[in-house]
Design an enzyme around this catalytic site. Structure first.
Site, PDB file in Angstrom:
ATOM      1  N   GLU A   1      -2.224   1.069   4.413  1.00 26.27           N
ATOM      2  CA  GLU A   1      -2.932   1.722   3.548  1.00 26.27           C
ATOM      3  C   GLU A   1      -2.822   3.232   4.373  1.00 26.27           C
ATOM      4  O   GLU A   1      -3.071   4.647   3.487  1.00 26.27           O
ATOM      5  CB  GLU A   1      -4.358   1.764   3.844  1.00 26.27           C
ATOM      6  CG  GLU A   1      -5.367   0.300   3.467  1.00 26.27           C
ATOM      7  CD  GLU A   1      -5.409  -0.498   3.331  1.00 26.27           C
ATOM      8  OE1 GLU A   1      -3.996  -0.943   4.640  1.00 26.27           O
ATOM      9  OE2 GLU A   1      -5.957  -1.898   3.706  1.00 26.27           O
TER      10      GLU A   1
ATOM     11  N   TYR B   1      -3.437  -5.556  15.268  1.00 22.17           N
ATOM     12  CA  TYR B   1      -3.905  -4.641  13.817  1.00 22.17           C
ATOM     13  C   TYR B   1      -2.811  -3.567  14.246  1.00 22.17           C
ATOM     14  O   TYR B   1      -3.976  -2.909  15.276  1.00 22.17           O
ATOM     15  CB  TYR B   1      -4.998  -5.311  13.341  1.00 22.17           C
ATOM     16  CG  TYR B   1      -5.305  -5.831  12.246  1.00 22.17           C
ATOM     17  CD1 TYR B   1      -4.722  -7.190  12.454  1.00 22.17           C
ATOM     18  CD2 TYR B   1      -6.494  -5.885  11.040  1.00 22.17           C
ATOM     19  CE1 TYR B   1      -4.883  -8.129  11.114  1.00 22.17           C
ATOM     20  CE2 TYR B   1      -5.886  -6.667   9.839  1.00 22.17           C
ATOM     21  CZ  TYR B   1      -5.651  -7.603  10.637  1.00 22.17           C
ATOM     22  OH  TYR B   1      -6.045  -8.960   9.131  1.00 22.17           O
TER      23      TYR B   1
ATOM     24  N   TRP C   1      -1.179  -3.024   8.461  1.00 20.39           N
ATOM     25  CA  TRP C   1      -0.956  -2.934   7.186  1.00 20.39           C
ATOM     26  C   TRP C   1      -0.676  -0.917   6.958  1.00 20.39           C
ATOM     27  O   TRP C   1      -0.425  -0.717   7.660  1.00 20.39           O
ATOM     28  CB  TRP C   1      -2.867  -2.997   7.088  1.00 20.39           C
ATOM     29  CG  TRP C   1      -3.402  -4.032   7.278  1.00 20.39           C
ATOM     30  CD1 TRP C   1      -3.053  -4.886   8.366  1.00 20.39           C
ATOM     31  CD2 TRP C   1      -3.067  -5.112   6.551  1.00 20.39           C
ATOM     32  NE1 TRP C   1      -4.202  -6.403   8.835  1.00 20.39           N
ATOM     33  CE2 TRP C   1      -3.397  -6.803   7.123  1.00 20.39           C
ATOM     34  CE3 TRP C   1      -2.550  -5.851   5.202  1.00 20.39           C
ATOM     35  CZ2 TRP C   1      -3.380  -8.051   6.514  1.00 20.39           C
ATOM     36  CZ3 TRP C   1      -2.249  -6.688   4.718  1.00 20.39           C
ATOM     37  CH2 TRP C   1      -2.339  -8.263   4.848  1.00 20.39           C
TER      38      TRP C   1
ATOM     39  N   HIS D   1      -7.189  -9.181  -3.951  1.00 16.59           N
ATOM     40  CA  HIS D   1      -5.840  -8.418  -3.677  1.00 16.59           C
ATOM     41  C   HIS D   1      -5.128  -7.852  -5.043  1.00 16.59           C
ATOM     42  O   HIS D   1      -3.825  -8.004  -4.597  1.00 16.59           O
ATOM     43  CB  HIS D   1      -6.254  -8.561  -2.411  1.00 16.59           C
ATOM     44  CG  HIS D   1      -6.321  -7.889  -1.388  1.00 16.59           C
ATOM     45  ND1 HIS D   1      -6.763  -6.344  -0.635  1.00 16.59           N
ATOM     46  CD2 HIS D   1      -7.083  -9.227  -1.050  1.00 16.59           C
ATOM     47  CE1 HIS D   1      -6.784  -6.449   0.112  1.00 16.59           C
ATOM     48  NE2 HIS D   1      -7.447  -8.405  -0.110  1.00 16.59           N
TER      49      HIS D   1
ATOM     50  N   ASP E   1       0.141  -6.537  -3.526  1.00 17.02           N
ATOM     51  CA  ASP E   1      -2.064  -5.708  -3.031  1.00 17.02           C
ATOM     52  C   ASP E   1      -2.845  -4.954  -4.374  1.00 17.02           C
ATOM     53  O   ASP E   1      -1.340  -5.225  -5.645  1.00 17.02           O
ATOM     54  CB  ASP E   1      -1.846  -5.367  -1.723  1.00 17.02           C
ATOM     55  CG  ASP E   1      -3.283  -5.785  -1.430  1.00 17.02           C
ATOM     56  OD1 ASP E   1      -4.469  -5.494  -1.770  1.00 17.02           O
ATOM     57  OD2 ASP E   1      -2.944  -6.116   0.054  1.00 17.02           O
TER      58      ASP E   1
ATOM     59  N   ARG F   1       0.496  -1.348  -0.218  1.00 20.08           N
ATOM     60  CA  ARG F   1      -0.575  -0.284  -0.109  1.00 20.08           C
ATOM     61  C   ARG F   1       0.442   1.325   0.082  1.00 20.08           C
ATOM     62  O   ARG F   1       0.385   1.890  -0.888  1.00 20.08           O
ATOM     63  CB  ARG F   1      -0.310   0.232   0.726  1.00 20.08           C
ATOM     64  CG  ARG F   1      -2.312  -0.518   1.049  1.00 20.08           C
ATOM     65  CD  ARG F   1      -2.003  -2.411   0.579  1.00 20.08           C
ATOM     66  NE  ARG F   1      -3.326  -2.544   0.525  1.00 20.08           N
ATOM     67  CZ  ARG F   1      -3.842  -3.905   1.151  1.00 20.08           C
ATOM     68  NH1 ARG F   1      -3.590  -3.435   2.401  1.00 20.08           N
ATOM     69  NH2 ARG F   1      -4.948  -3.561   0.868  1.00 20.08           N
TER      70      ARG F   1
ATOM     71  N   ASP G   1      -2.407  -1.145  12.168  1.00 23.40           N
ATOM     72  CA  ASP G   1      -3.073  -0.025  11.624  1.00 23.40           C
ATOM     73  C   ASP G   1      -4.366   0.411  12.124  1.00 23.40           C
ATOM     74  O   ASP G   1      -4.328   1.778  11.850  1.00 23.40           O
ATOM     75  CB  ASP G   1      -3.056  -0.751  10.207  1.00 23.40           C
ATOM     76  CG  ASP G   1      -3.891  -1.092  10.376  1.00 23.40           C
ATOM     77  OD1 ASP G   1      -4.329  -2.599  11.005  1.00 23.40           O
ATOM     78  OD2 ASP G   1      -5.447  -1.497   8.613  1.00 23.40           O
TER      79      ASP G   1
ATOM     80  N   ASP H   1      -7.348 -13.733   1.156  1.00 25.05           N
ATOM     81  CA  ASP H   1      -8.263 -12.883   2.118  1.00 25.05           C
ATOM     82  C   ASP H   1      -9.306 -12.022   1.019  1.00 25.05           C
ATOM     83  O   ASP H   1      -8.603 -11.781  -0.343  1.00 25.05           O
ATOM     84  CB  ASP H   1      -7.370 -11.977   2.911  1.00 25.05           C
ATOM     85  CG  ASP H   1      -6.594 -11.046   1.879  1.00 25.05           C
ATOM     86  OD1 ASP H   1      -5.779 -11.881   1.122  1.00 25.05           O
ATOM     87  OD2 ASP H   1      -6.927 -10.270   3.323  1.00 25.05           O
ATOM     88  N   GLU H   2     -10.104 -12.242   1.472  1.00 23.55           N
ATOM     89  CA  GLU H   2     -11.680 -11.425   0.974  1.00 23.55           C
ATOM     90  C   GLU H   2     -11.550 -11.337  -0.731  1.00 23.55           C
ATOM     91  O   GLU H   2     -11.446 -10.296  -1.323  1.00 23.55           O
ATOM     92  CB  GLU H   2     -10.582  -9.798   1.497  1.00 23.55           C
ATOM     93  CG  GLU H   2     -10.883  -9.292   2.672  1.00 23.55           C
ATOM     94  CD  GLU H   2     -10.251  -7.863   3.103  1.00 23.55           C
ATOM     95  OE1 GLU H   2     -10.819  -7.632   3.945  1.00 23.55           O
ATOM     96  OE2 GLU H   2      -8.981  -7.518   2.535  1.00 23.55           O
TER      97      GLU H   2
ATOM     98  N   TRP I   1      -7.711 -13.635  11.098  1.00 16.84           N
ATOM     99  CA  TRP I   1      -7.811 -12.350  10.526  1.00 16.84           C
ATOM    100  C   TRP I   1      -8.124 -12.201  11.539  1.00 16.84           C
ATOM    101  O   TRP I   1      -8.575 -11.207  12.310  1.00 16.84           O
ATOM    102  CB  TRP I   1      -7.040 -12.188  10.107  1.00 16.84           C
ATOM    103  CG  TRP I   1      -7.883 -11.925   9.139  1.00 16.84           C
ATOM    104  CD1 TRP I   1      -8.428 -12.776   7.603  1.00 16.84           C
ATOM    105  CD2 TRP I   1      -8.361 -10.625   8.597  1.00 16.84           C
ATOM    106  NE1 TRP I   1      -8.584 -12.496   6.885  1.00 16.84           N
ATOM    107  CE2 TRP I   1      -9.038 -10.501   7.315  1.00 16.84           C
ATOM    108  CE3 TRP I   1      -9.151  -9.429   8.880  1.00 16.84           C
ATOM    109  CZ2 TRP I   1      -9.879 -10.036   6.664  1.00 16.84           C
ATOM    110  CZ3 TRP I   1      -9.587  -8.893   7.972  1.00 16.84           C
ATOM    111  CH2 TRP I   1     -10.140  -9.631   7.180  1.00 16.84           C
TER     112      TRP I   1
HETATM  113  C1  ACM Z   1      -6.532  -8.941   6.035  1.00 16.44           C
HETATM  114  O1  ACM Z   1      -6.733  -8.232   7.037  1.00 16.44           O
HETATM  115  N1  ACM Z   1      -7.602  -8.672   4.899  1.00 16.44           N
HETATM  116  C2  ACM Z   1      -5.907  -9.716   5.998  1.00 16.44           C
END
Ligand code: ACM
Length: 631
Positions: free
Chosen positions: A483, A435, A481, A277, A203, A174, A437, A343-344, A410
């Protein structure tokens, strides 16, 4: 009073003080807290006649000895010889393993010598980290006016880690962090005995590792248009705008990072996040998504619904490209694991894609979740063929877990629990406890992010849920993270001191965890971090507002701080509060008629210790509605 009863009294008062967070009379403040510390009387005096001596040394121990000599030179200005002789020694000794933990050590400081014994050079290195915390803060950097020689308190310390996996994750996609910054992060991790540095290398916002057989990844995928401000509010790239923000590590850079980490007994865990991602990969090779449309690397703009950042799992080219990527990653990184993300994934693109639908029929898959599982199982085989083990985020459970996969949990701990119940190994990183962030102090003063994770949350969590076999919990991580982390200084601010709390969660015995005692030891670290010019947050000293509604449905604001025993002063008249202003007594405050702003500050022993924070009534009302706090 006999020496024994004096010692007993001292131990008792010391224990009491450290347990209550009151007066602190100990000379030893180590993070993470060792298994056992016996404080002695007297000191070892370190001066330029001290010699570093090795017993049963090997090549790793030699490197560690010279690392120690360099490190001591930074702060003391003494360049200690490595060898025999000298009237005062720092002994580094490898002993036969026996029952000793392979990362454990025994550290003895007497007025004559410092001795660190361990079964491995890694254990000696951890013993050295503890020893460095017994040295004055000057050890972290030459401090003007320092007193030399250094006096180091006598002690006997026995220590070993609770978990073998003690990690921090740095998201270099990011926002890109340079090789030097990553090495600095590794140095900071080493101080607190972390041993895994997980790099999130890909990502939607940047591809960060050279893959020689796929040059577009770093020619296109590593770069995006430059934006600043708040992530997710940025404009997408404009026509003809240059993509000049970003960067990547060449394989030679990465070899240097890996060696730098290895010299500090830290393993670099590489993550290539697939199948979702993956926009930086898709921007480089557009035929890999279901839509096969060309997209730019996302600079942090909201992602359009129609833009598929997900690889098409029914496209053979995807597996050919991933095989090239993972071949080079497997050859480059010595870590036995490769993290494949997982993920996601927004599976709507697969649901709408005829090729994916055909693949589901052929493979007798009844849902798109099973399609993800099909993909992860192929990744597992691909990695196994290259001698590596697969680890992925807990979404890899959906549709069926690959037989040998390790799960990084997570979305809370439940994914980890489910995986462990099936006999799989687990690394815990529940977002609400780990986390880094997320904001750590009152949201009105911290840089905005999407959720909170306070020092207390990090410190009080336990990675081993009652219901699982503890052997399957390899350990855990803190995840940064990036961002909303555009600079390395801010990466440090977000990591420390929550990283100190996590270091203790993953290293120290469960029954030695004590938040008030930790706070004392954390404060003792701050001058060291200052001397090393490492940025850190003091949010635990700030006031945290807890707005809610009272029985009359009025806005009522409770005020707390994570560090106990602070005095909180406030004003409603737009003036700057100090210790002559009204003092908060514990009864939630109600805004007087006409007042629109509450300003608060915390003090300790008559001196300001937290930031001055202004909170508007409108903002607090909004927070009260979201938080439903009842007074
Ligand atoms: C994540 O926080 N998407 C692994």
């Amino acid at each position: 009073m006999s020496r024994i009863s004096l010692l007993l009294l001292l131990t008792l008062t010391t224990g009491l003080c450290r347990a209550t967070g009151m007066e602190d009379s100990t000379r030893i403040h180590v993070i993470p807290e060792p298994v056992s510390i016996k404080e002695g009387s007297g000191s070892f005096i370190l001066d330029n006649t001290t010699v570093i001596r090795m017993t049963n040394g090997n090549a790793d121990l030699e490197k560690t000895a010279s690392w120690l000599s360099d490190r001591l030179a930074t702060g003391s200005g003494y360049t200690l010889a490595i060898g025999a002789g000298g009237s005062k020694q720092i002994n580094l000794e490898l002993v036969s393993a026996g029952s000793m933990n392979k990362e454990g050590y025994h550290l003895s400081v007497t007025s004559e010598a410092v001795t660190i014994k361990a079964a491995t050079a890694a254990g000696v290195f951890y013993g050295i980290q503890t020893f460095l915390q017994l040295c004055p803060a000057d050890v972290e950097g030459a401090v003007p006016g320092q007193v030399r020689p250094w006096s180091i308190p006598c002690a006997e310390i026995e220590d070993y880690p609770r978990f073998g996996w003690r990690g921090l994750m740095l998201d270099v996609s990011r926002h890109f962090f340079t090789k030097t910054e990553v090495e600095r992060y590794i140095d900071e991790m080493a101080r607190y005995k972390f041993n895994v540095c997980h790099l999130h290398l890909s990502d939607d916002n940047g591809w960060r590792i050279e893959i020689k057989s796929l040059p577009e990844l770093t020619r296109v995928g590593a770069w995006r248009v430059s934006r600043t401000g708040r992530w997710q509010s940025y404009l997408p790239p404009l026509a003809d705008e240059p993509s000049d923000a970003g960067g990547y590590y060449t394989q030679d850079d990465m070899k240097e990072i890996i060696a730098y980490a290895a010299a500090r007994y830290i393993t670099i865990l590489p993550e290539i996040d697939v199948p979702a991602h993956s926009l930086a990969l898709i921007a480089s090779y557009p035929n890999l998504s279901c839509t096969q449309l060309p997209y730019p690397v996302n600079p942090g703009a909201p992602q359009p619904e129609s833009q598929d950042n997900v690889l098409c799992v029914a496209n053979d080219s995807v597996y050919l490209v991933l095989d090239k990527i993972f071949s080079e990653i497997a050859a480059l990184f010595p870590c036995p694991y490769i993290h494949v993300g997982g993920d996601e994934a927004d599976k709507k693109f697969w649901a709408a894609d005829p090729k994916c639908q055909r693949l589901m029929q052929e493979q007798h898959l009844s849902s798109v979740d099973e399609l993800q599982s099909y993909f992860v199982k192929r990744m597992e085989k691909m990695l196994q063929a290259k001698g590596k083990k697969l680890i992925g985020w807990d979404e890899i459970l959906e549709g069926g877990l690959a037989p040998s996969a390790t799960v990084m949990s997570w979305r809370g701990m439940k994914g980890g629990v489910a995986a462990a119940k099936m006999g799989h190994e687990v690394v815990m990183t529940p977002w609400d406890y780990t986390y880094l962030d997320l904001y750590q102090g009152d949201p009105s003063v911290e840089p905005p992010t999407y959720g909170k994770c306070r020092l207390t949350d990090c410190y009080t969590y336990d990675p081993v849920p009652d219901s699982v076999d503890p052997k399957l919990i390899l350990g855990g991580q803190g995840n940064l993270w990036s961002e909303s982390v555009p600079t390395f200084r801010h990466a440090e601010y977000m990591t420390w001191p929550r990283g100190l709390a996590l270091a203790e969660v993953y290293w120290s015995p469960r029954n030695k965890r004590n938040f008030n005692d930790f706070l004392l030891r954390m404060e003792a670290q701050f001058p060291r971090l200052d001397a090393a010019q490492i940025n850190y947050a003091r949010s635990a000293f700030d006031v945290w507002a807890q707005p809610g509604f009272n029985k009359m449905n009025q806005l009522a604001v409770g005020l707390t701080s994570e560090v106990p025993g602070l005095d909180i002063y406030y004003t409603f008249d737009n003036t700057r509060p100090d210790n002559h202003s009204p003092k908060y007594t514990g009864t939630p405050l109600v805004f007087p008629k006409g007042a629109a702003t509450l300003t608060v500050i915390s003090y300790r022993n008559g001196k300001p210790i937290g930031e001055r924070i202004s909170l508007t009534k409108d903002d607090l009302t909004k927070r009260a509605r979201e938080g439903h706090h009842i007074y």
